[in-house]
Write a protein that holds these residues in place. Structure first.
Motif, PDB file in Angstrom:
ATOM      1  N   VAL A  54       0.845  -1.173   0.135  1.00 31.93           N
ATOM      2  CA  VAL A  54       0.079   0.017   0.071  1.00 31.93           C
ATOM      3  C   VAL A  54       0.810   1.102   0.004  1.00 31.93           C
ATOM      4  O   VAL A  54       0.700   2.348  -0.929  1.00 31.93           O
ATOM      5  CB  VAL A  54      -0.919  -0.016   1.361  1.00 31.93           C
ATOM      6  CG1 VAL A  54      -1.671   1.335   1.335  1.00 31.93           C
ATOM      7  CG2 VAL A  54      -1.967  -1.122   0.997  1.00 31.93           C
ATOM      8  N   THR A  55       1.782   1.291   0.853  1.00 33.27           N
ATOM      9  CA  THR A  55       2.793   2.455   0.866  1.00 33.27           C
ATOM     10  C   THR A  55       3.586   2.484  -0.399  1.00 33.27           C
ATOM     11  O   THR A  55       3.513   3.699  -0.753  1.00 33.27           O
ATOM     12  CB  THR A  55       3.716   2.375   2.243  1.00 33.27           C
ATOM     13  OG1 THR A  55       2.830   2.128   3.239  1.00 33.27           O
ATOM     14  CG2 THR A  55       4.205   3.677   2.479  1.00 33.27           C
ATOM     15  N   ASN A  57       2.776   1.440  -3.169  1.00 34.06           N
ATOM     16  CA  ASN A  57       1.913   2.113  -4.317  1.00 34.06           C
ATOM     17  C   ASN A  57       1.678   3.482  -4.310  1.00 34.06           C
ATOM     18  O   ASN A  57       1.380   4.073  -5.225  1.00 34.06           O
ATOM     19  CB  ASN A  57       0.548   1.201  -4.483  1.00 34.06           C
ATOM     20  CG  ASN A  57       0.814  -0.076  -5.216  1.00 34.06           C
ATOM     21  OD1 ASN A  57       1.505  -0.050  -6.273  1.00 34.06           O
ATOM     22  ND2 ASN A  57       0.223  -1.071  -4.780  1.00 34.06           N
ATOM     23  N   LEU A  58       1.405   3.859  -3.037  1.00 31.93           N
ATOM     24  CA  LEU A  58       1.334   5.386  -2.938  1.00 31.93           C
ATOM     25  C   LEU A  58       2.440   6.271  -3.594  1.00 31.93           C
ATOM     26  O   LEU A  58       2.355   7.287  -4.097  1.00 31.93           O
ATOM     27  CB  LEU A  58       1.048   5.785  -1.226  1.00 31.93           C
ATOM     28  CG  LEU A  58      -0.407   5.333  -0.828  1.00 31.93           C
ATOM     29  CD1 LEU A  58      -0.142   5.640   0.715  1.00 31.93           C
ATOM     30  CD2 LEU A  58      -1.527   6.596  -1.636  1.00 31.93           C
ATOM     31  N   GLN A 139      -4.662   8.307  -4.671  1.00 28.78           N
ATOM     32  CA  GLN A 139      -4.149   7.660  -3.490  1.00 28.78           C
ATOM     33  C   GLN A 139      -5.094   6.604  -3.089  1.00 28.78           C
ATOM     34  O   GLN A 139      -4.797   5.064  -2.874  1.00 28.78           O
ATOM     35  CB  GLN A 139      -4.479   8.662  -2.115  1.00 28.78           C
ATOM     36  CG  GLN A 139      -3.444   9.782  -2.201  1.00 28.78           C
ATOM     37  CD  GLN A 139      -3.674  10.793  -3.114  1.00 28.78           C
ATOM     38  OE1 GLN A 139      -4.701  11.031  -3.425  1.00 28.78           O
ATOM     39  NE2 GLN A 139      -2.589  11.740  -3.519  1.00 28.78           N
ATOM     40  N   ALA A 140      -6.469   6.361  -3.517  1.00 30.48           N
ATOM     41  CA  ALA A 140      -7.447   5.641  -3.357  1.00 30.48           C
ATOM     42  C   ALA A 140      -7.036   4.224  -4.375  1.00 30.48           C
ATOM     43  O   ALA A 140      -7.023   3.015  -3.822  1.00 30.48           O
ATOM     44  CB  ALA A 140      -8.680   5.856  -3.798  1.00 30.48           C
ATOM     45  N   GLU A 143      -3.839   2.850  -2.841  1.00 27.81           N
ATOM     46  CA  GLU A 143      -4.212   2.028  -1.707  1.00 27.81           C
ATOM     47  C   GLU A 143      -4.767   0.477  -2.067  1.00 27.81           C
ATOM     48  O   GLU A 143      -4.559  -0.485  -1.520  1.00 27.81           O
ATOM     49  CB  GLU A 143      -4.883   2.855  -0.736  1.00 27.81           C
ATOM     50  CG  GLU A 143      -5.315   2.078   0.538  1.00 27.81           C
ATOM     51  CD  GLU A 143      -6.364   2.797   1.502  1.00 27.81           C
ATOM     52  OE1 GLU A 143      -7.067   2.179   2.317  1.00 27.81           O
ATOM     53  OE2 GLU A 143      -6.142   4.146   1.440  1.00 27.81           O
ATOM     54  N   GLN A 144      -5.845   0.734  -3.027  1.00 26.84           N
ATOM     55  CA  GLN A 144      -6.605  -0.674  -3.166  1.00 26.84           C
ATOM     56  C   GLN A 144      -5.522  -1.530  -4.092  1.00 26.84           C
ATOM     57  O   GLN A 144      -5.722  -2.796  -3.923  1.00 26.84           O
ATOM     58  CB  GLN A 144      -7.951  -0.297  -3.732  1.00 26.84           C
ATOM     59  CG  GLN A 144      -8.783   0.451  -3.217  1.00 26.84           C
ATOM     60  CD  GLN A 144     -10.112   0.942  -3.895  1.00 26.84           C
ATOM     61  OE1 GLN A 144     -10.355   0.243  -4.475  1.00 26.84           O
ATOM     62  NE2 GLN A 144     -10.626   2.138  -3.542  1.00 26.84           N
ATOM     63  N   GLY A 146      -2.353  -1.732  -3.751  1.00 26.92           N
ATOM     64  CA  GLY A 146      -1.738  -2.328  -2.759  1.00 26.92           C
ATOM     65  C   GLY A 146      -2.305  -3.566  -1.836  1.00 26.92           C
ATOM     66  O   GLY A 146      -1.681  -4.527  -1.592  1.00 26.92           O
ATOM     67  N   ILE A 147      -3.469  -3.221  -1.452  1.00 30.10           N
ATOM     68  CA  ILE A 147      -4.397  -4.404  -0.780  1.00 30.10           C
ATOM     69  C   ILE A 147      -4.633  -5.610  -1.602  1.00 30.10           C
ATOM     70  O   ILE A 147      -4.381  -6.679  -1.109  1.00 30.10           O
ATOM     71  CB  ILE A 147      -5.531  -3.499  -0.384  1.00 30.10           C
ATOM     72  CG1 ILE A 147      -5.567  -2.704   0.784  1.00 30.10           C
ATOM     73  CG2 ILE A 147      -6.474  -4.838   0.337  1.00 30.10           C
ATOM     74  CD1 ILE A 147      -6.482  -1.930   1.095  1.00 30.10           C
TER      75      ILE A 147
END
Length: 153
Positions: A54-55, A57-58, A139-140, A143-144, A146-147
């Motif tokens: 997640v981080t 990918n941000l 960011q969304a 985050e997604q 990355g999840i």
């Protein structure tokens, strides 16, 4: 007048060769620019190797956002298959260290299939973002993605 007709084909050849030379120079400049962005993404991957997906990918999407005009041109247009293939190759290369087919949820699966699958998914979602087909913040998306990577790799 007859002399002009004689030189017309030669003039057209000269113009044609100049256009070919201009396209060739533009392609060299594009290749250099593509290489620079791929190398910058590679540096970001190395510097974020110890972070969760997640981080990490941000960080990628912040870089995409700060270079929006380049990436939107390269990924959103149909005229940049060379960049897309280089980007896909790079993503697969970066994912190689994350795939474990010896144990865990991917035990027994083919590594190449996993890498191609997730590589194509990452490139595809990035293209969709730049084509404005995904109407959420970078960011969304980061985050997604990355999840999803954490769940499946």
């Amino acid at each position: 007048m007859q002399l002009d007709n004689l030189y017309a084909p030669i003039h057209l050849q000269i113009v044609h060769h100049r256009l070919i030379a201009q396209v060739w120079v533009q392609n060299l400049q594009s290749d250099k620019l593509i290489g620079e962005h791929i190398n910058e993404l590679r540096k970001l991957c190395k510097s974020s190797a110890d972070l969760d997906f997640v981080t990490a990918n941000l960080i990628w999407f912040e870089y995409f956002d700060s270079n929006h005009s380049f990436f939107s041109t390269m990924l959103a247009s149909k005229g940049a298959p060379y960049f897309r293939s280089r980007f896909l190759e790079f993503v697969i290369e970066e994912l190689k260290g994350e795939v474990n087919i010896i144990k865990g949820k991917n035990k027994g699966l083919n590594e190449d299939v996993i890498l191609k699958f997730f590589g194509a998914a990452i490139v595809g979602i990035t293209e969709s973002y730049f084509r404005n087909e995904i109407r959420v913040s970078p960011q969304a998306v980061a985050e997604q993605v990355g999840i999803l990577l954490e769940r499946n790799l």
